[in-house]
Design an enzyme around this catalytic site. Structure first.
Site, PDB file in Angstrom:
ATOM      1  N   CYS A  56       0.738  -1.124  -0.256  1.00  0.00           N
ATOM      2  CA  CYS A  56      -0.134   0.097  -0.016  1.00  0.00           C
ATOM      3  C   CYS A  56       0.902   1.148  -0.173  1.00  0.00           C
ATOM      4  CB  CYS A  56      -0.848  -0.108   1.012  1.00  0.00           C
ATOM      5  SG  CYS A  56      -0.275  -0.292   2.754  1.00  0.00           S
ATOM      6  N   ARG A  58       4.197   1.418  -1.381  1.00  0.00           N
ATOM      7  CA  ARG A  58       5.266   1.258  -2.361  1.00  0.00           C
ATOM      8  C   ARG A  58       5.178   0.287  -3.292  1.00  0.00           C
ATOM      9  NH1 ARG A  58       9.903   1.518  -0.281  1.00  0.00           N
ATOM     10  NH2 ARG A  58       8.972   2.244   1.648  1.00  0.00           N
ATOM     11  N   SER A 115       9.626   1.754   6.012  1.00  0.00           N
ATOM     12  CA  SER A 115       8.214   1.877   6.162  1.00  0.00           C
ATOM     13  C   SER A 115       7.803   3.119   6.614  1.00  0.00           C
ATOM     14  CB  SER A 115       7.825   0.586   7.153  1.00  0.00           C
ATOM     15  OG  SER A 115       8.222  -0.629   6.648  1.00  0.00           O
ATOM     16  N   GLY A 195     -12.977  -4.054   3.561  1.00  0.00           N
ATOM     17  CA  GLY A 195     -11.993  -4.837   3.060  1.00  0.00           C
ATOM     18  C   GLY A 195     -11.449  -5.977   3.776  1.00  0.00           C
ATOM     19  N   ALA A 196     -11.119  -6.970   3.055  1.00  0.00           N
ATOM     20  CA  ALA A 196     -10.762  -8.214   3.747  1.00  0.00           C
ATOM     21  C   ALA A 196      -9.513  -8.785   3.333  1.00  0.00           C
ATOM     22  CB  ALA A 196     -11.907  -9.360   3.789  1.00  0.00           C
ATOM     23  N   LYS A 198      -4.957  -8.090   3.461  1.00  0.00           N
ATOM     24  CA  LYS A 198      -4.063  -8.110   4.490  1.00  0.00           C
ATOM     25  C   LYS A 198      -4.290  -7.099   5.544  1.00  0.00           C
ATOM     26  CE  LYS A 198      -0.522 -10.052   1.588  1.00  0.00           C
ATOM     27  NZ  LYS A 198       0.989  -9.875   1.002  1.00  0.00           N
ATOM     28  N   GLY A 200      -6.978  -5.199   6.040  1.00  0.00           N
ATOM     29  CA  GLY A 200      -8.432  -5.237   6.798  1.00  0.00           C
ATOM     30  C   GLY A 200      -8.519  -6.286   7.916  1.00  0.00           C
TER      31      GLY A 200
END
Length: 265
Positions: A56, A58, A115, A195-196, A198, A200
């Protein structure tokens, strides 16, 4: 004629530091595209080994190459064509890192130092998956087999020998922690996770651990909604029931790959 062993290690990256978050989605690579994209990169004469990572925060590619200029040119042009993004936009948001600096970047990334949330525990697994996928396509060679395991080993040392890996360190964990500070009590809280994937999934599990009264799961795939709802003792909703799920929720965490707003006015 190029020698067999590449002379350079290259990283081409578009990330939360080089591109604004609201623009980063333009460079997101659907998982099902990565196979063909890597093969297209590897077909360039200068590129001998290649791997790709898309999270989400990069989108970046690692390559063992003979010519930095030729390899970077090939990656940028192929990526621009596949994503439908102009070369100008690509070049404005892109960073190209070479040799020692590229190796340092890989090591820092695996350790969670690059990160958005420093120390993010998920990134090591994501880098490992990128390397393993490259291996499965026979796109990893002598350079990768040396560098990536070294990066993984170093990441473990950083986590074990410093306090970086202590606690839950991720965007999902911080979102839930922020909610816990805002609400007086979470045992009466009704929360909806949209959203399910990673992120979520992690959010739902953290909400469960926080003792939320009710967790509602909304996802385009009903099977994923049901599976996650079962894992956290929540309630699954079809995507067309999102308005119903949101009604009565005091907290909503939305984490999807959608390129347009999911929750509208």
């Amino acid at each position: 004629m190029f020698r067999n062993i590449p002379e350079h290690f290259l990283v081409v990256t578009l990330n939360h530091r080089t591109v604004s978050i609201d623009q980063l989605y333009q460079f997101s690579i659907p998982e099902e595209w990565m196979h063909d994209l890597l093969l297209a990169f590897q077909s360039a004469p200068s590129i001998k080994e290649v791997a790709g990572l898309c999270t989400c925060n990069r989108t970046e590619f690692y390559a063992a190459v003979h010519s930095v200029k030729d390899a970077a040119h090939a990656i940028v042009h192929i990526l621009s064509e596949r994503l439908g993004v102009s070369l100008e936009s690509m070049r404005q948001g892109m960073d190209v890192i070479v040799d020692a600096e590229a190796v340092e970047h890989l090591f820092r990334l695996a350790a969670g130092l690059e990160s958005m949330v420093v120390g993010d525990a998920q990134i090591l697994g994501q880098v490992k998956a990128a390397y393993q996928f490259s291996e499965s396509l026979n796109l990893a060679g002598k350079i990768f087999h040396h560098l990536f395991p070294k990066a993984f080993s170093m990441a473990k040392r950083v986590r074990h020998q410093t306090g970086l890996g202590k606690g839950r360190v991720s965007v999902s964990a911080l979102a839930v922690e922020c909610a816990r500070q805002f609400f007086v009590s979470t045992d009466t809280l009704v929360a909806t996770v949209v959203g399910a994937g990673k992120m979520g999934r992690l959010s739902a599990k953290y909400l469960c651990d926080a003792g939320c009264k009710e967790i509602r799961i909304v996802n385009r795939s009903v099977d994923k909604s049901l599976q996650l709802a079962q894992e956290v003792g929540g309630i699954a909703y079809n995507f067309d029931e999102i308005a119903t799920a949101l009604a009565g929720s005091q907290l909503v965490i939305s984490s999807t790959a959608a390129k347009s707003p999911i929750i509208t006015k």
